[in-house]
Design a protein around this motif. Structure first.
Motif: not given
Length: 464
Positions: A202-203, A402-404, A409-411, A415-417
């Motif tokens: 997804w990410l 990613a560990p969590g 969420h921050r990534s 990406a959205g910005v």
């Protein structure tokens, strides 16, 4: 506000988004020079509104899909790959979007095919229709890409005989192959790293930046990341030398991927190899691959000197912005050091990136793939040039390891910005274009909001 989300809704919404992107790109994209519409024309204005309307729909579909991935019954990796194929389909025949770099690729491939030195001359030496399509600031600039990519571009030039439409399609198919390799590598890297394969896809692959810039923009970063990911997968397996070969090929597309070679060594040591043999065999495989790829490309070793290819004077990288501000201040003070300000900040940025890479590798020694992702993000942010798709260098591997959830969420927010950061024509924005882009985005938000309200409204005869 809670509302039901189903996979088919995400599929349809994302498909609508990329369809609007493709349609809007027909008048507002990075079109061939003879097909460019005047920026003030009605067609170009409608196209720009349509592109940003599509970006909002696509980003919303991606976020809704992320909610499903985090839910009690997440889609399987296979289902997510089908979503990726569906969303990418309208972009395959769309004009280039958000950058004119693909025209530079074609011109450099034609130069290599004609045995011109692409590391000594820019596309202006080629002349003709292809050179006219290259952005003016890059026509006199040597190629900054490695021999592996130029061998591909040269072969494509020979196949298409310099025809621009066929060349654009070929480059997009090459980028799509890179995205496919990324999608293949992500679940495997996630399993090795103890992460969720569906969340990684997804990410790392369904990310709007991948669709906007790697597929629609046909950037060669897709090939770099696909080969890098596949190389790291191979390094976890019984044939780690193949990992060194693939990572080296990725670096011979774009050099930042070379940071993956120490990770190959680290993975070999973790699997039981002794440090010295791991270093020596990885170095030998990398050197042999470099010699072979350079010989096949026929470009010589000028690509090493081309790593210092100058960046755009208007680049908005952090070090470039600080350099220009420092230069302006020194000019106002009457100092003769003003011309050195930008180069000095670039050197400081590279030094800071090197320190960040070393500290990250040391602190995250037990998570080498994640450390590599953060290191590539540091290189992108602190380097002398930055584009929105450069963030994918790190996000791709952060997605895999990613560990969590907070990191994802921050990534995702980053990406959205960045998905909104570049106009579809790839050039600088004027106030009128910014108004149109914002209007398209606002229209997308309004339409989505109304659709969500309608979905929540009670239906007569149906229990609430």
């Amino acid at each position: 506000m809670a509302f039901p989300v189903e996979l088919r809704h995400c599929q349809a919404l994302g498909l609508a988004g990329t369809a609007f992107l493709a349609l809007g790109g027909e008048t507002a994209g990075a079109l061939p020079v003879r097909e460019l519409w005047a920026p003030a024309s009605v067609h170009a204005a409608l196209g720009l509104v349509g592109v940003y309307f599509g970006i909002v729909l696509l980003t919303a579909a991606w976020l809704f899909l992320g909610r499903l991935v985090r839910g009690p019954r997440p889609p399987t990796p296979r289902a997510l790959l089908l979503v990726l194929a569906l969303w990418a389909a309208p972009l395959l025949l769309a004009p280039p979007l958000f950058s004119r770099d693909v025209y530079s690729y074609l011109a450099q491939g034609a130069m290599a095919d004609a045995h011109m030195d692409v590391y000594a001359h820019g596309p202006d030496r080629l002349g003709g229709p292809l050179a006219e399509e290259v952005a003016p600031m890059w026509r006199h600039t040597a190629a900054p890409y490695g021999p592996a990519f130029l061998a591909l571009a040269s072969a494509l030039s020979g196949l298409t005989h310099g025809e621009i439409p066929a060349g654009l399609l070929g480059m997009r198919l090459a980028a799509l192959a890179g995205v496919a390799l990324m999608a293949v590598a992500l679940p495997r890297l996630a399993r090795h790293s103890g992460a969720d394969p569906a969340a990684a896809l997804w990410l790392g692959a369904l990310n709007p930046l991948v669709l906007l810039h790697l597929v629609a923009g046909a950037h060669n970063d897709a090939l770099m990341l696909g080969l890098l990911g596949l190389g790291l997968v191979a390094a976890h397996g019984p044939r780690p030398a193949a990992g060194a070969v693939l990572v080296t090929l990725a670096a011979l597309v774009k050099v930042p991927a070379a940071l993956g070679l120490p990770v190959v060594v680290a993975l070999r040591i973790r699997s039981g190899d002794r440090p010295l043999p791991a270093v020596l065999t990885t170095a030998a495989a990398s050197a042999a691959t470099t010699v072979a790829a350079t010989a096949v490309a026929g470009t010589g070793y000028g690509w090493i000197g081309a790593l210092g290819t100058p960046v755009s004077p208007h680049n908005w990288a952090l070090t470039s912005l600080l350099g220009r501000a420092t230069g302006a201040l020194l000019t106002r003070l009457g100092s003769g050091l003003a011309p050195l300000a930008v180069p000095a900040w670039h050197l400081l940025g590279l030094a800071a990136a090197a320190v960040a890479v070393l500290l990250t590798a040391r602190r995250l020694r037990a998570r080498p793939v994640y450390a590599l992702g953060l290191s590539l993000l540091a290189v992108a942010v602190l380097g002398p040039a930055i584009r929105p798709w450069y963030a994918l260098w790190g996000l791709f591997l952060v997605a895999a390891a990613a560990p969590g959830t907070p990191v994802r969420h921050r990534s995702a927010a980053l990406a959205g910005v960045l998905a909104l950061a570049v106009l579809p024509g790839g050039g600088p924005a004027d106030p009128g274009q910014l108004v149109l882009a914002v209007s398209g985005g606002v229209l997308g938000v309004v339409v989505l909001w109304q659709a969500l309200l309608a979905a929540q409204a009670p239906v007569p005869g149906r229990p609430a």
